[in-house]
Design a protein around this motif. Structure first.
Motif, PDB file in Angstrom:
ATOM      1  N   ILE A  10       0.889  -1.169   0.000  1.00  0.00           N
ATOM      2  CA  ILE A  10       0.000   0.000   0.000  1.00  0.00           C
ATOM      3  C   ILE A  10       0.924   1.215   0.000  1.00  0.00           C
ATOM      4  CG2 ILE A  10      -1.882   1.169   1.230  1.00  0.00           C
ATOM      5  CD1 ILE A  10      -2.323  -1.807   2.464  1.00  0.00           C
ATOM      6  N   GLY A  11       1.371   1.563  -1.199  1.00  0.00           N
ATOM      7  CA  GLY A  11       2.279   2.702  -1.371  1.00  0.00           C
ATOM      8  C   GLY A  11       3.696   2.454  -0.893  1.00  0.00           C
ATOM      9  N   ALA A  12       4.070   1.204  -0.570  1.00  0.00           N
ATOM     10  CA  ALA A  12       5.401   0.935  -0.019  1.00  0.00           C
ATOM     11  C   ALA A  12       6.413   0.563  -1.100  1.00  0.00           C
ATOM     12  CB  ALA A  12       5.316  -0.176   1.018  1.00  0.00           C
ATOM     13  N   TYR A  13       6.055  -0.299  -2.035  1.00  0.00           N
ATOM     14  CA  TYR A  13       6.941  -0.658  -3.154  1.00  0.00           C
ATOM     15  C   TYR A  13       6.081  -0.771  -4.398  1.00  0.00           C
ATOM     16  CZ  TYR A  13       5.287  -5.444  -2.104  1.00  0.00           C
ATOM     17  OH  TYR A  13       4.511  -6.545  -1.878  1.00  0.00           O
ATOM     18  N   PHE A  14       6.755  -0.805  -5.553  1.00  0.00           N
ATOM     19  CA  PHE A  14       5.948  -0.820  -6.789  1.00  0.00           C
ATOM     20  C   PHE A  14       6.573  -1.786  -7.796  1.00  0.00           C
ATOM     21  CE2 PHE A  14       3.617   1.729 -10.234  1.00  0.00           C
ATOM     22  CZ  PHE A  14       2.389   1.217  -9.875  1.00  0.00           C
ATOM     23  N   LYS A  15       6.570  -1.430  -9.073  1.00  0.00           N
ATOM     24  CA  LYS A  15       6.885  -2.409 -10.122  1.00  0.00           C
ATOM     25  C   LYS A  15       8.270  -3.035  -9.989  1.00  0.00           C
ATOM     26  CE  LYS A  15       3.936  -0.087 -13.445  1.00  0.00           C
ATOM     27  NZ  LYS A  15       3.749   0.476 -14.775  1.00  0.00           N
ATOM     28  N   LYS A  16       9.282  -2.198  -9.742  1.00  0.00           N
ATOM     29  CA  LYS A  16      10.664  -2.707  -9.739  1.00  0.00           C
ATOM     30  C   LYS A  16      10.818  -3.821  -8.694  1.00  0.00           C
ATOM     31  CE  LYS A  16      15.407  -0.956  -9.470  1.00  0.00           C
ATOM     32  NZ  LYS A  16      15.980  -1.836  -8.464  1.00  0.00           N
ATOM     33  N   GLU A  17      10.373  -3.531  -7.475  1.00  0.00           N
ATOM     34  CA  GLU A  17      10.571  -4.493  -6.382  1.00  0.00           C
ATOM     35  C   GLU A  17       9.769  -5.774  -6.631  1.00  0.00           C
ATOM     36  OE1 GLU A  17       9.793  -1.321  -6.048  1.00  0.00           O
ATOM     37  OE2 GLU A  17      11.302  -0.398  -4.762  1.00  0.00           O
ATOM     38  N   ALA A  58      10.626  -3.560 -19.161  1.00  0.00           N
ATOM     39  CA  ALA A  58      12.071  -3.320 -18.969  1.00  0.00           C
ATOM     40  C   ALA A  58      12.563  -3.987 -17.675  1.00  0.00           C
ATOM     41  CB  ALA A  58      12.352  -1.823 -18.942  1.00  0.00           C
ATOM     42  N   TYR A  59      11.752  -3.941 -16.616  1.00  0.00           N
ATOM     43  CA  TYR A  59      12.185  -4.603 -15.367  1.00  0.00           C
ATOM     44  C   TYR A  59      12.266  -6.117 -15.557  1.00  0.00           C
ATOM     45  CZ  TYR A  59      11.579  -0.205 -12.810  1.00  0.00           C
ATOM     46  OH  TYR A  59      11.690   1.079 -12.367  1.00  0.00           O
ATOM     47  N   TRP A  60      11.302  -6.694 -16.291  1.00  0.00           N
ATOM     48  CA  TRP A  60      11.373  -8.146 -16.537  1.00  0.00           C
ATOM     49  C   TRP A  60      12.603  -8.459 -17.382  1.00  0.00           C
ATOM     50  CZ3 TRP A  60       9.207 -11.662 -13.777  1.00  0.00           C
ATOM     51  CH2 TRP A  60       7.918 -11.519 -13.270  1.00  0.00           C
ATOM     52  N   GLN A  61      12.870  -7.619 -18.402  1.00  0.00           N
ATOM     53  CA  GLN A  61      14.051  -7.876 -19.251  1.00  0.00           C
ATOM     54  C   GLN A  61      15.315  -7.877 -18.407  1.00  0.00           C
ATOM     55  OE1 GLN A  61      13.658  -5.095 -22.597  1.00  0.00           O
ATOM     56  NE2 GLN A  61      14.021  -6.863 -23.921  1.00  0.00           N
ATOM     57  N   SER A  62      15.381  -6.922 -17.483  1.00  0.00           N
ATOM     58  CA  SER A  62      16.563  -6.837 -16.635  1.00  0.00           C
ATOM     59  C   SER A  62      16.706  -8.099 -15.768  1.00  0.00           C
ATOM     60  CB  SER A  62      16.446  -5.552 -15.823  1.00  0.00           C
ATOM     61  OG  SER A  62      17.045  -5.657 -14.608  1.00  0.00           O
ATOM     62  N   GLU A  63      15.588  -8.638 -15.285  1.00  0.00           N
ATOM     63  CA  GLU A  63      15.653  -9.866 -14.476  1.00  0.00           C
ATOM     64  C   GLU A  63      16.121 -11.060 -15.311  1.00  0.00           C
ATOM     65  OE1 GLU A  63      15.326 -10.062 -11.108  1.00  0.00           O
ATOM     66  OE2 GLU A  63      15.347  -7.907 -11.468  1.00  0.00           O
TER      67      GLU A  63
END
Ligand code: GLY
Length: 318
Positions: free
Chosen positions: A104-111, A153-158
C-alpha cells in the motif's frame, strides 16, 4: 524434487508451497495476516471473498490504515462466482485459496518484479527453471494508458541477470498468432496483452490497474519446444499448444487507479488512487498443479489421497 532422463519434476506439497510463499514475503518485510472469513463482514458488494485483495480494498483505496502496516501477505480463502461455470475442468474450483501480497504505497513495479523472479527461480525458494517462465504486460488502451514498457524493462533486466535473452513482442499491438509468424516461431518471452487479460479490476467501478501475468511451461514439455514442436504445427495449432502448455500461475497488478472497463474490456473513467499499490495473486491449487507437472488440480496432495480413498471404498475409478 526428482530428475528423470527427460525433465525435472518439482515435488512440492501444498503445505510447503504455502509456507515458502509466506516465509519469502516475511523475509522481504511483509506482515503475515490471517485469511479473512469467506463471507465478508463489511463488504455488501459480494456474497463471498472472490480474491485475496477483496478484504484489502479499504486499505488500497486509502479509506483506512491497516493495523499490520503497508506490506501484507496471506493465503485468502475465496469463492470466485465469476468462474463457477468453468468448475469441472482441470484447474477451476468452487472453493480455492489465493496466495497474495500487497504494497500500500510501499513498493511498486521494480521491487515486485525482482521479488517475483527471485521467489520463482532462486534455489533458496521454488527453484523453478527460468527457461520455462514467460510473462505478459499491458499493451495500453490507445487513450490515456500507455503500453507498460516500464514493467517490460524490469522483466528484461531480471532475465538478463539470469543470462537469458528476453524477446519482447516486436510490435506491442500484435496478437500471439502474428508474433509467431513474425518471430519465426519464437514465442516472445515478454508479451503484451490487451485489457481483457492484462487490466485487472473488479466487475464494477473500483480499484484497478495494468497487470503482469506469469506463465509456466509445463515440466513435461521440452524447453526447446520452439524448434522441436512448433514448426510441425499450423499457426492455429501452435496457438492452441501454447494455450494448453504454457499456463498462467499468477499476476502482479499495478493497482493505481479507480476505474472500470468499457465494452472492449479496456479501462475507462480512470482517476488516481491515493497511492500506487501492488496486488499480487497466485491461485494456490493451480500453481501447485503446474509446478509439480500435474495435469489437474485433483492430482495434487490436496485431493489425491481423498480421491484414492473414495476409489478404494467405492470400488470404482473417478
Ligand atoms: N491479483 C488479483 C487477482 O487475480 O485476483
Amino acid at each position: 524434487m526428482f530428475q528423470s532422463k527427460f525433465f525435472i519434476v518439482y515435488m512440492v506439497t501444498a503445505n510447503q508451497l504455502r509456507k515458502l510463499y509466506l516465509d519469502f514475503h516475511k523475509s522481504k518485510g511483509h506482515s503475515i495476516i490471517p485469511s479473512s472469513p469467506l463471507v465478508p463482514k463489511e463488504d455488501p458488494t459480494v456474497l463471498f471473498n472472490t480474491a485475496g485483495m477483496q478484504p484489502i480494498i479499504p486499505y488500497l483505496t486509502g479509506l483506512a490504515t491497516h493495523p499490520a502496516g503497508n506490506m501484507l501477505a496471506n493465503s485468502q480463502k475465496c469463492i470466485r462466482t465469476d468462474d463457477i461455470l468453468e468448475v469441472g475442468d482441470n484447474r477451476h474450483l468452487t472453493f480455492f485459496e489465493m496466495l497474495g501480497n500487497w504494497s500500500i504505497g510501499a513498493y511498486f513495479k521494480k521491487e515486485i518484479i525482482e521479488w517475483s523472479m527471485e521467489f520463482l527461480t532462486s534455489k533458496d525458494w521454488l527453484g523453478l527453471d527460468s527457461n520455462r517462465l514467460f510473462v505478459t504486460v499491458y499493451q495500453g488502451n490507445g487513450r490515456d494508458v500507455d503500453v507498460d514498457s516500464e514493467a517490460a524493462a524490469y522483466w528484461q533486466s531480471e532475465y538478463t541477470k539470469l543470462g537469458m535473452e528476453a524477446l519482447v513482442g516486436p510490435d506491442y499491438s500484435q496478437s500471439l498468432e502474428d508474433t509467431l509468424k513474425t518471430n519465426q516461431n519464437r514465442v516472445s518471452r515478454i508479451r503484451t496483452m490487451s485489457g481483457k487479460d492484462n487490466w485487472w479490476g473488479l466487475p464494477y467501478k473500483g480499484p484497478c490497474g495494468p497487470c503482469s501475468e506469469m506463465y509456466y511451461l509445463l515440466p513435461d514439455q521440452p524447453i526447446d519446444f520452439e524448434t522441436s514442436i512448433l514448426p510441425k504445427l499450423s499457426v492455429q495449432e501452435r496457438v492452441q499448444w501454447i494455450d494448453d502448455n504454457i499456463i498462467e500461475i499468477g499476476n502482479n497488478v499495478f493497482m493505481q487507479y479507480i476505474g472500470e472497463k468499457d465494452g472492449d474490456k479496456e479501462p475507462v473513467n480512470l482517476s488516481d488512487m491515493p497511492s500506487k499499490n501492488i496486488d499480487t495473486g497466485l491461485g494456490f491449487e493451480r500453481f501447485l498443479t503446474v509446478i509439480n507437472g500435474y495435469k489437474t488440480v485433483y492430482e495434487t496432495d490436496l485431493f489425491a489421497t481423498t480421491l484414492a480413498t473414495v476409489e478404494k471404498y467405492s470400488k470404482s475409478s473417478l
